[in-house]
Design an enzyme around this catalytic site. Structure first.
Site, PDB file in Angstrom:
ATOM      1  N   HIS A   1       8.368   3.210   8.509  1.00 55.83           N
ATOM      2  CA  HIS A   1       8.208   2.370  10.073  1.00 55.83           C
ATOM      3  C   HIS A   1       6.960   2.725  10.658  1.00 55.83           C
ATOM      4  O   HIS A   1       6.783   3.995  10.892  1.00 55.83           O
ATOM      5  CB  HIS A   1       9.511   2.516  10.769  1.00 55.83           C
ATOM      6  CG  HIS A   1       9.446   1.347  11.976  1.00 55.83           C
ATOM      7  ND1 HIS A   1       9.725   0.052  12.000  1.00 55.83           N
ATOM      8  CD2 HIS A   1       9.137   1.797  13.327  1.00 55.83           C
ATOM      9  CE1 HIS A   1       9.790  -0.521  13.222  1.00 55.83           C
ATOM     10  NE2 HIS A   1       9.233   0.661  14.074  1.00 55.83           N
TER      11      HIS A   1
ATOM     12  N   SER B   1       0.909  -1.298   0.130  1.00 53.57           N
ATOM     13  CA  SER B   1      -0.092   0.117   0.046  1.00 53.57           C
ATOM     14  C   SER B   1       0.989   1.450  -0.197  1.00 53.57           C
ATOM     15  O   SER B   1       0.391   2.360  -0.688  1.00 53.57           O
ATOM     16  CB  SER B   1      -0.956   0.084   1.149  1.00 53.57           C
ATOM     17  OG  SER B   1      -0.320   0.182   2.403  1.00 53.57           O
TER      18      SER B   1
ATOM     19  N   ARG C   1      12.967  -7.855   5.018  1.00 54.95           N
ATOM     20  CA  ARG C   1      14.133  -8.401   5.157  1.00 54.95           C
ATOM     21  C   ARG C   1      15.251  -7.547   5.645  1.00 54.95           C
ATOM     22  O   ARG C   1      15.460  -6.307   4.980  1.00 54.95           O
ATOM     23  CB  ARG C   1      14.391  -8.949   3.701  1.00 54.95           C
ATOM     24  CG  ARG C   1      15.786  -9.812   3.706  1.00 54.95           C
ATOM     25  CD  ARG C   1      15.951 -10.604   2.142  1.00 54.95           C
ATOM     26  NE  ARG C   1      17.073 -10.808   2.087  1.00 54.95           N
ATOM     27  CZ  ARG C   1      17.884 -11.920   2.344  1.00 54.95           C
ATOM     28  NH1 ARG C   1      16.714 -13.090   2.841  1.00 54.95           N
ATOM     29  NH2 ARG C   1      18.854 -12.330   2.174  1.00 54.95           N
ATOM     30  N   ILE C   2      15.907  -7.793   6.621  1.00 47.04           N
ATOM     31  CA  ILE C   2      17.138  -6.964   7.095  1.00 47.04           C
ATOM     32  C   ILE C   2      18.222  -6.691   5.837  1.00 47.04           C
ATOM     33  O   ILE C   2      18.789  -7.672   5.161  1.00 47.04           O
ATOM     34  CB  ILE C   2      17.759  -7.470   8.404  1.00 47.04           C
ATOM     35  CG1 ILE C   2      16.662  -7.482   9.209  1.00 47.04           C
ATOM     36  CG2 ILE C   2      18.972  -6.613   8.726  1.00 47.04           C
ATOM     37  CD1 ILE C   2      16.830  -8.074  10.776  1.00 47.04           C
TER      38      ILE C   2
HETATM   39  C1  GAR Z   1       3.603  -0.779   6.764  1.00 47.64           C
HETATM   40  O1  GAR Z   1       2.959  -0.433   7.886  1.00 47.64           O
HETATM   41  C2  GAR Z   1       4.974  -0.394   7.211  1.00 47.64           C
HETATM   42  O2  GAR Z   1       5.324   0.817   7.899  1.00 47.64           O
HETATM   43  C3  GAR Z   1       5.679  -1.692   7.545  1.00 47.64           C
HETATM   44  O3  GAR Z   1       5.026  -2.690   6.935  1.00 47.64           O
HETATM   45  C4  GAR Z   1       3.742  -2.341   6.630  1.00 47.64           C
HETATM   46  C5  GAR Z   1       3.745  -2.503   4.951  1.00 47.64           C
HETATM   47  O4  GAR Z   1       2.456  -2.154   4.440  1.00 47.64           O
HETATM   48  N1  GAR Z   1       7.131  -1.650   7.645  1.00 47.64           N
HETATM   49  C6  GAR Z   1       7.786  -2.327   8.842  1.00 47.64           C
HETATM   50  O5  GAR Z   1       7.237  -2.689   9.709  1.00 47.64           O
HETATM   51  C7  GAR Z   1       9.432  -2.040   8.472  1.00 47.64           C
HETATM   52  N2  GAR Z   1      10.061  -2.266   9.823  1.00 47.64           N
HETATM   53  P1  GAR Z   1       2.454  -2.237   2.700  1.00 47.64           P
HETATM   54  O6  GAR Z   1       3.100  -3.091   2.310  1.00 47.64           O
HETATM   55  O7  GAR Z   1       0.981  -1.934   2.809  1.00 47.64           O
HETATM   56  O8  GAR Z   1       3.135  -0.805   2.302  1.00 47.64           O
END
Ligand code: GAR
Length: 213
Positions: free
Chosen positions: A120, A24, A102-103
């Site tokens: 984040h 998203s 993935r780190i």
């Molecule tokens: C989002 O909430 C992003 O902030 C988080 O994963 C989700 C991805 O959503 N990222 C992390 O937690 C990174 N540490 P999306 O695929 O709908 O953009």
């Protein structure tokens, strides 16, 4: 020693989006490009997960996609070297991690220092890592939010570009808080990318300054 200063490029740019899931945030960046708010194009959508829904969306949008299977590489660094080669081939200015779970190796972080952003779902440096919405609820904080930051070797700890805050409500679940935060993510991530290609981001040490136009 003189302080190292980075200023983002002011030109029509090329972006690589890295994602592992629904995408998203990728769609929010893509929409901002299509609306003419970001002076750049997406040259590659990359994933470590073959079935990532975000990859499918990218294909439907006619964007170039690439999946590399981590199991085929001897180490994290070898995998990242292959990813860096693919990104470099496309002359990319900015890598946007958009739910890329993935780190990254120190090698990748060094190669794209101040040219790789991450989003984040918490107000860093509070709650780095995973399941951070639940951690915010469990801790009892009254506010949480989202952070866009440059990627550094220490996970979730690079220079902060933009943040947005949301309240944590008494009856919140992980899902309701995540949804409230996501609305803000979709605003501050495209905005950060826009600022980058307007040449308005200046990094001094671990502080980011937004230059006035
Ligand atoms: C989002 O909430 C992003 O902030 C988080 O994963 C989700 C991805 O959503 N990222 C992390 O937690 C990174 N540490 P999306 O695929 O709908 O953009």
């Amino acid at each position: 020693m003189a302080e190292e200063i980075f200023v983002s490029p002011k030109k029509r740019g090329r972006i690589a989006v890295f994602l592992s899931g629904r995408g998203s945030n990728f769609r929010a960046i893509h929409a901002a490009i299509q609306a003419g708010r970001i002076n750049a194009g997406i040259s590659l959508v990359f994933s470590n997960i073959e079935a990532a829904p975000g990859l499918q969306t990218a294909r439907e949008e006619g964007l170039e996609t690439l999946y590399l299977n981590p199991k085929l590489y001897a180490s994290r660094e070898e995998y990242d070297k292959a990813a860096v080669r693919e990104v470099r081939k496309r002359d990319v200015d900015l890598v946007c991690l958009a739910g890329y779970m993935r780190i990254l190796s120190p090698y990748f972080c060094r190669e794209f220092k101040n040219r790789c952003m991450n989003i984040h779902p918490a107000l860093l440096p509070s709650f780095p890592g995973l399941h951070v919405q639940q951690k915010a609820i469990d801790w009892g904080v009254r506010f949480s939010g989202a952070t866009v930051h440059f990627v550094a070797e220490e996970v979730d700890m690079g220079p902060i570009i933009l943040q947005a805050m949301v309240p944590v409500l008494q009856d919140d679940t992980e899902e309701t808080l995540a949804a409230r935060i996501l609305v803000e993510e979709h605003k501050i991530y495209p905005r950060s990318v826009q600022l980058f290609f307007e040449g308005r981001i200046e990094v001094r040490g671990r502080r980011v300054f937004i230059r006035e136009t």
